[in-house]
Write a protein that holds these residues in place. Sequence first.
Motif, PDB file in Angstrom:
ATOM      1  N   VAL A 416       0.841  -1.203   0.000  1.00  0.00           N
ATOM      2  CA  VAL A 416       0.000   0.000   0.000  1.00  0.00           C
ATOM      3  C   VAL A 416       0.876   1.252   0.000  1.00  0.00           C
ATOM      4  O   VAL A 416       1.939   1.285   0.627  1.00  0.00           O
ATOM      5  N   PRO A 417       0.419   2.312  -0.699  1.00  0.00           N
ATOM      6  CA  PRO A 417       1.270   3.526  -0.796  1.00  0.00           C
ATOM      7  C   PRO A 417       1.113   4.489   0.375  1.00  0.00           C
ATOM      8  O   PRO A 417       1.954   5.370   0.543  1.00  0.00           O
ATOM      9  N   HIS A 418       0.044   4.346   1.171  1.00  0.00           N
ATOM     10  CA  HIS A 418      -0.209   5.311   2.231  1.00  0.00           C
ATOM     11  C   HIS A 418      -0.287   4.620   3.593  1.00  0.00           C
ATOM     12  O   HIS A 418      -0.796   3.509   3.718  1.00  0.00           O
ATOM     13  N   ASN A 419       0.159   5.332   4.616  1.00  0.00           N
ATOM     14  CA  ASN A 419       0.161   4.762   5.963  1.00  0.00           C
ATOM     15  C   ASN A 419      -1.246   4.496   6.499  1.00  0.00           C
ATOM     16  O   ASN A 419      -1.484   3.525   7.215  1.00  0.00           O
ATOM     17  N   TYR A 420      -2.197   5.381   6.177  1.00  0.00           N
ATOM     18  CA  TYR A 420      -3.542   5.194   6.726  1.00  0.00           C
ATOM     19  C   TYR A 420      -4.185   3.926   6.160  1.00  0.00           C
ATOM     20  O   TYR A 420      -4.970   3.259   6.845  1.00  0.00           O
ATOM     21  N   VAL A 421      -3.855   3.579   4.909  1.00  0.00           N
ATOM     22  CA  VAL A 421      -4.375   2.333   4.336  1.00  0.00           C
ATOM     23  C   VAL A 421      -3.749   1.141   5.045  1.00  0.00           C
ATOM     24  O   VAL A 421      -4.421   0.144   5.340  1.00  0.00           O
TER      25      VAL A 421
END
Length: 481
Positions: A416-421
């Motif tokens: 995943v590219p984003h921390n929240y995901v």
Amino acid sequence: MYERAESPFMPEETSRPPSNLRILSLNCWGLKYIAKLRNERLSEIGNQIAAADPPPDIIGLQECWTQQDYNVIREKTRHLLPYGKFYFSGIFGGGLVILSRWPIEESSMTQYPLNGRPAAFYRGDWFVGKGVAYARIRMGPTRRDIAEVFCTHLHAPYEVEPHDSYICHRTAQAWEITKLMRGAAERGHLVIGLGDFNMTPLSLAHRIIETHSPVRDVWRVLYPNSSVGAAKDKVEQLRNVPMPNAEYNITKNGATCDSALNTWRWNKAHSQRLAKGENVQIEPTVDDPNAKRLDYIFFSSGSHHDASSKQSSAEWTLKEANVGMTARHPSLYCSLSDHFSVEATLVRNLDGPLSAPSNGPYALPETYLPIEIYDEILATISKYDARERTQRRLRLGHFGFQFFLTVGCLIGVWWVPHNYVAFILMLISSLSLSVGVIDGLMGGLFVGSELRALKEFEWEVRNTKDRALARAEKSDLPRTS
């Protein structure tokens, strides 16, 4: 907790065998955090027991869940009932209490092998560890002065029989307490079985108890034509009897639950008036279609042997039975519980030598249900067994699905590219693994334990059926004896 009263009069009392015995059983509705006005009601229950006339000698309480409530009742009744036992069982307790005028020599708590399902946490039967509270009570100096008391609370029905999914549990529980009471009767002692059996008269559980042990339902001894269910039930409508009023249900039908006179069964309008402090009165002549009898006292008389005639005779006989604890709280005006009590008086035949009881166990005649009833029980077991095996497969399959979902989420975090995901995926993986493990434990451990208990119950029923068939063939009697 077992408590012994420090009373100088107890040795003298136990040296004089009683000539009569007053018994009381009550479901207190003492669910912590759930039952309304619990502290006030159970305190008043203690007050009314202490003021009862005639005073009780042996009491069995159900749904007395907390040590605090037990202690309150004990404190108020100690002068009448110096001995008491609070029984511990399950995760949250068994809710069972036995109080006695005489010493409790032995006690035990036997949990039922079949007792609800942990998945039905909103019902709670499995968590409270329902079973049989037992007390051996010494009423005098000889063997004939022993009463064996069994207090229980069977699994609640959540649907109408025969559609109740827990009927297999309640049937197995009735079978278990029947074995215990029969064993006590074979020792020649007075047997008292009491409690909230969550069954109606002449139901399958009721017939098992009265057939496979010598105990008798005190109410049906005195009122053999009393109701076998609520007036609205089909089984009562088939009897084609008039609609009973509330007073008739209490005095003749022995209704202890869902009475029109019990404030906890009132409609919303009456309940709101009561909550405002109004002393609402219901006429005893009002129609009462919902009331039924769920609370029982069973007894089997101890026998004594006459050496001259070589015969045994009943030592205890039933004098009276009644529904009690109908008085309401003096200031709150509510009923003391959502059940009324059932009470009975036994009278003793003191003819014959008190000091010469039989030395051996009593041979009780074997009695059996009709063969088709055993087939019905076996069919119920088989149906429930198939249901639970399906449940086990589904729960284990759910565990496998959640496990692979957890693994998939953990792998997905790498890409995943984003921390929240990534956070969302980790949260999903944690929750799914937790749910899967719980379901896996239920399916793998609990259901497996339940299936083994079912096998034991099935063996006992088949064994009893075989004995019934053998007796019928030997005596050339009809198979529906």
